[in-house]
Enzyme design. Structure first.
Site, PDB file in Angstrom:
ATOM      1  N   ARG A 103      -0.094  15.189  12.634  1.00 17.46           N
ATOM      2  CA  ARG A 103       0.885  14.783  11.617  1.00 17.46           C
ATOM      3  C   ARG A 103       1.013  15.932  10.638  1.00 17.46           C
ATOM      4  O   ARG A 103       0.519  15.875   9.516  1.00 17.46           O
ATOM      5  CB  ARG A 103       0.426  13.491  10.916  1.00 17.46           C
ATOM      6  N   ARG A 147      -8.730  -0.279   4.253  1.00 15.17           N
ATOM      7  CA  ARG A 147      -7.776   0.666   3.678  1.00 15.17           C
ATOM      8  C   ARG A 147      -6.435   0.003   3.386  1.00 15.17           C
ATOM      9  O   ARG A 147      -5.679   0.481   2.539  1.00 15.17           O
ATOM     10  CB  ARG A 147      -7.558   1.855   4.626  1.00 15.17           C
ATOM     11  N   ASP A 163       3.836   1.048  12.159  1.00 17.55           N
ATOM     12  CA  ASP A 163       2.652   0.375  11.627  1.00 17.55           C
ATOM     13  C   ASP A 163       2.494  -1.041  12.165  1.00 17.55           C
ATOM     14  O   ASP A 163       1.402  -1.617  12.086  1.00 17.55           O
ATOM     15  CB  ASP A 163       2.705   0.327  10.094  1.00 17.55           C
ATOM     16  N   LYS A 180       0.830  -1.206   0.000  1.00 22.35           N
ATOM     17  CA  LYS A 180       0.000   0.000   0.000  1.00 22.35           C
ATOM     18  C   LYS A 180       0.864   1.256   0.000  1.00 22.35           C
ATOM     19  O   LYS A 180       0.606   2.206  -0.739  1.00 22.35           O
ATOM     20  CB  LYS A 180      -0.905  -0.021   1.220  1.00 22.35           C
ATOM     21  N   ASN A 181       1.906   1.259   0.819  1.00 25.83           N
ATOM     22  CA  ASN A 181       2.713   2.464   0.965  1.00 25.83           C
ATOM     23  C   ASN A 181       3.679   2.680  -0.194  1.00 25.83           C
ATOM     24  O   ASN A 181       4.349   3.718  -0.251  1.00 25.83           O
ATOM     25  CB  ASN A 181       3.468   2.429   2.294  1.00 25.83           C
ATOM     26  N   CYS A 193      -6.207   8.213   8.987  1.00 25.24           N
ATOM     27  CA  CYS A 193      -6.392   7.753  10.356  1.00 25.24           C
ATOM     28  C   CYS A 193      -6.083   8.867  11.347  1.00 25.24           C
ATOM     29  O   CYS A 193      -5.155   9.649  11.152  1.00 25.24           O
ATOM     30  CB  CYS A 193      -5.482   6.554  10.647  1.00 25.24           C
TER      31      CYS A 193
END
Length: 418
Positions: free
Chosen positions: A121, A397, A305, A22-23, A116
């Site tokens: 952030r 997600r 994570d 995903k990242n 999220c």
């Protein structure tokens, strides 16, 4: 409200191929804006974050098609440079479009991103990096208006190794004449993956994986085809699922050296590990033991994570483990939900002391963020009785076919529609 219904205590066994990262894929999809023509990305997971990114690309004028795990992006025509608030709010990583649009069109207009709720952030590092390259950015009523103020390759110094700011600077620098050097760059494997895709497009980028990345911008780019690396956090989730159920699984499509810190903790907790290029095998035949300490840190440290996921696994084991969360302020939101399942976890600021409670018990719990939701599933797999996990939108997600993959490994989990 739909939920996962999990009957715990079934040891997992078998093998699975982990989906694409995903990242990695989200900044790569944004990178497709850099070049007119059709790029092809393979091993693209079917995630809600990917769908949201595709929606943004289509709104900007791209043609996007999906064929199995391949996504074809044709950015020959871009007819707008702004992304509306309702799309930006779906995920924080949507801020990556700033650098890509600035490089291609010299202008971008985005509202502040969502995602999220993990505490503050700020995206100031992104904005500072782009301003260093010559962008003029105005912030008005939650909207970022970015224009080319004379883009030129320059030296960018990041005060912390932010993954998103590093990616945004890399994409913007591809459209800046001259040499850009990013100092203090993030070193995550996903940054290397993005560099490799940009190089496949003809970009002159070197140094990813280290703290200094160099980009010689202005080079003509061309469409490319690229395969996305495996998702190391998804791999960690399946490994922890096997560990907490005292099972044995093989995870394919993942490079073990991208998970060194997580594997070291699992081994210390009593798991037996065997690794080969592209493959990890884990076996666990007894309750997990506490490990000395888990401190989240930028790569190659322990990934934030994976913090909640490992915590959930150790909470149902034996012995004590101190977790220290150094990356985000609000990344212990899963703790109250784990306590509903009998977990003994004491939180003080950034520290959480986990005292293994033996086997947890099933309860009705709710995911409040992506990785916290995955952690609750891991806890439920190892718990006695039945666990119901709601808030599935968060989990979708980042995990493709999550219950189906777990069932294929022997878990008793099914989705109950709302």
């Amino acid at each position: 409200m739909s939920c996962y219904k999990i009957t715990g205590g079934r040891p997992l066994s078998g093998s699975l191929a982990v989906h694409g990262a995903k990242n990695s894929v989200l900044p790569m999809l944004a990178a497709c804006l850099l070049v007119p023509g059709q790029c092809v990305l393979r091993n693209v997971p079917d995630l809600s974050d990917v769908s949201a990114t595709i929606d943004i690309l289509r709104l900007l004028g791209c043609r996007v098609d999906r064929e199995g795990d391949a996504v074809l992006v044709d950015a020959s025509v871009l007819n707008r440079s702004d992304v509306p608030e309702h799309l930006m709010r779906e995920m924080r990583s949507s801020v990556i479009f700033l650098g890509a649009l600035l490089a291609r069109l010299g202008v971008a207009e985005l509202s502040y991103p969502g995602g999220c709720e993990l505490g503050p952030r700020p995206i100031d590092l992104h904005l500072t990096a782009l301003r260093t390259l010559g962008a003029v950015i105005l912030e008005e009523q939650g909207v970022l208006c970015c224009q080319n103020g004379g883009l030129q390759g320059r030296e960018i110094c990041l005060s912390i190794p932010s993954v998103g700011a590093t990616e945004n600077a890399m994409l913007a620098a591809c459209g800046c004449p001259g040499l850009t050097t990013i100092l203090g760059a993030a070193r995550e494997p996903e940054i290397v993956d993005l560099q490799n895709f940009l190089r496949a497009m003809g970009a002159k980028v070197t140094g990813a994986g280290g703290s200094a990345i160099s980009i010689t911008g202005g080079a003509p780019l061309h469409p490319a085809e690229y395969r996305v690396m495996g998702d190391r956090i998804a791999a960690a989730t399946y490994l922890c699922s096997a560990a907490v159920t005292e099972g044995e699984i093989e995870v394919d499509g993942i490079e073990p050296d991208t998970l060194t810190a997580v594997l070291a903790c699992l081994e210390e907790a009593g798991c037996t590990l065997h690794t080969d290029p592209g493959r990890i095998v884990l076996a666990c035949s007894a309750p997990l033991r506490g490990v000395r300490q888990v401190r989240t840190a930028p790569y190659p440290g322990f990934p934030t994570d994976a913090q909640a996921i490992l915590m959930a696994a150790l909470a149902g084991g034996e012995g004590a483990t101190l977790f220290v969360e150094n990356m985000f302020d609000s990344r212990y939101r899963h703790v109250d939900e784990l306590r509903r399942m009998g977990a003994d976890i004491q939180v003080a600021g950034r520290a959480a002391m986990v005292s293994g409670a033996g086997r947890l018990h099933g309860a009705a719990v709710r995911a409040t963020d992506l990785r916290g939701g995955a952690a609750l599933v891991v806890a439920g797999l190892g718990a006695e009785g039945t666990t119901q996990v709601s808030g599935l939108g968060h989990i979708r997600r980042g995990y493709e076919r999550f219950p189906q993959n777990l069932r294929a490994l022997g878990a008793e989990i099914r989705e109950i529609p709302a």
